[in-house]
Design an enzyme around this catalytic site. Structure first.
Site, PDB file in Angstrom:
ATOM      1  CG  ASP A  11     -13.342  -9.418  -6.003  1.00 45.04           C
ATOM      2  OD1 ASP A  11     -12.110  -9.581  -5.904  1.00 45.04           O
ATOM      3  OD2 ASP A  11     -13.912  -9.250  -7.091  1.00 45.04           O
ATOM      4  CB  SER A  12     -10.483  -5.905  -5.919  1.00 40.50           C
ATOM      5  OG  SER A  12     -10.740  -6.595  -7.127  1.00 40.50           O
ATOM      6  CB  CYS A  74      -9.967 -11.260  -4.225  1.00 34.88           C
ATOM      7  SG  CYS A  74      -8.649 -10.254  -4.924  1.00 34.88           S
ATOM      8  CD  GLU A 152     -14.984  -3.622 -10.907  1.00 32.05           C
ATOM      9  OE1 GLU A 152     -15.553  -2.662 -10.357  1.00 32.05           O
ATOM     10  OE2 GLU A 152     -15.108  -4.787 -10.488  1.00 32.05           O
ATOM     11  CB  CYS A 184      -9.075 -12.581 -12.173  1.00 33.29           C
ATOM     12  SG  CYS A 184      -9.866 -11.021 -11.675  1.00 33.29           S
ATOM     13  CG  HIS A 186     -13.335  -8.771 -12.036  1.00 31.99           C
ATOM     14  ND1 HIS A 186     -12.693  -8.854 -10.819  1.00 31.99           N
ATOM     15  CD2 HIS A 186     -14.008  -7.581 -12.030  1.00 31.99           C
ATOM     16  CE1 HIS A 186     -12.962  -7.768 -10.111  1.00 31.99           C
ATOM     17  NE2 HIS A 186     -13.749  -6.982 -10.829  1.00 31.99           N
TER      18      HIS A 186
END
Length: 270
Positions: A11-12, A74, A152, A184, A186
């Site tokens: 993932d990012s 992602c 993040e 997403c 996240h």
């Protein structure tokens, strides 16, 4: 290909750990390598060319690690890079499942909201998938650029994240949605805050489990399920770390985690 080879998950940033958690729940005997590109996160504002390049770098890294499968945790990379590289890897590449089907089951009026990065919304992954299933499904997409930077850095509760969620929730007031896809990886991390502002009438749909089920089905079809009868190993790598990275990883996975190591993805595809 060896069934005992590891599965890559990428993932990012930290969000993909939500998919890793679902995968480990369904596949406890598998060995996993997770890679998060926190140094270049978020990907939502990146160009399609950048997103595709980053995905190719992940693929070269996992090819060197001899994985038997890689799971793209992602939605942004699934929307852009996946169609271009899916047939070029020496292992199976599994995209994020858009989870339109469980969302429709939860929304009797077929009004579905999607919150995701700007890149994912602009690509129309969820709208296109819904149209192919049932043209009567109404998909209301909303890019939420405030979320990933906050998550993040560990801001998953309190006034700052609540203000951001309240801001986006208001934009859905006239849509009468009965399901909200967390588009997403996240976003499940702030599920409690989302539930508070979207209310009990809106089912929150996390695509992580559907994606994990897809991975299990593919491994079974290819006869690549790990045959070991003990808990699989776990390796976690990030291209950059913050002070709270280990704490966030432990919070998401809900268990002890191995020491986190670094990785430089920029040395791969140019």
């Amino acid at each position: 290909m060896d069934s005992n080879s590891p599965i890559g998950v990428f993932d990012s940033g930290l969000g993909g750990l939500t998919v890793l958690k679902a995968l480990r729940r369904l596949l406890p005997n598998e060995n996993f390598i997770f890679v998060g590109d926190c140094a270049r996160a978020p990907y939502g504002g990146r160009t399609p060319e950048e997103i595709t390049l980053f995905l190719k770098q992940f693929m070269e890294y996992f090819a060197q690690r001899d994985v038997k499968m890689a799971v793209c945790a992602c939605n942004t990379m699934t929307s852009y890079g996946y169609p271009l590289v899916k047939d070029t890897t020496p292992f199976t590449l599994v995209p994020m499942n858009p989870s339109i089907v469980p969302a429709v089951k939860a929304a009797a009026n077929k009004h579905i909201g999607v919150i995701a990065t700007a890149a994912t919304i602009n690509k129309g992954l969820h709208k296109n998938t819904a149209a192919a299933i049932d043209k009567n499904i109404k998909v209301y997409g909303m890019p939420c650029p405030k979320f990933v930077p906050l998550i993040e850095r560990g801001c998953i509760e309190g006034p700052e994240i609540e203000a951001a969620v309240k801001y986006y929730a208001k934009k859905f007031e006239d849509a009468d949605i009965h399901a909200l896809i967390l588009g997403c990886t996240h976003y499940p991390i702030i599920r409690k805050v989302l539930a508070k502002y979207f209310g009990t009438d809106v089912a929150l749909i996390d695509p992580a489990f559907e994606t994990a089920k897809n991975a299990v089905d593919i491994l079974r079809q290819k006869n690549l399920l790990n045959t070991q009868n003990h808990q699989g190993s776990l390796e976690i790598c990030f291209s950059a770390q913050q002070k709270n990275t280990a704490e966030m990883a432990k919070l998401i996975l809900g268990s002890d985690i191995p020491p986190i190591t670094g990785v430089d993805l920029t040395i791969f595809a140019k």
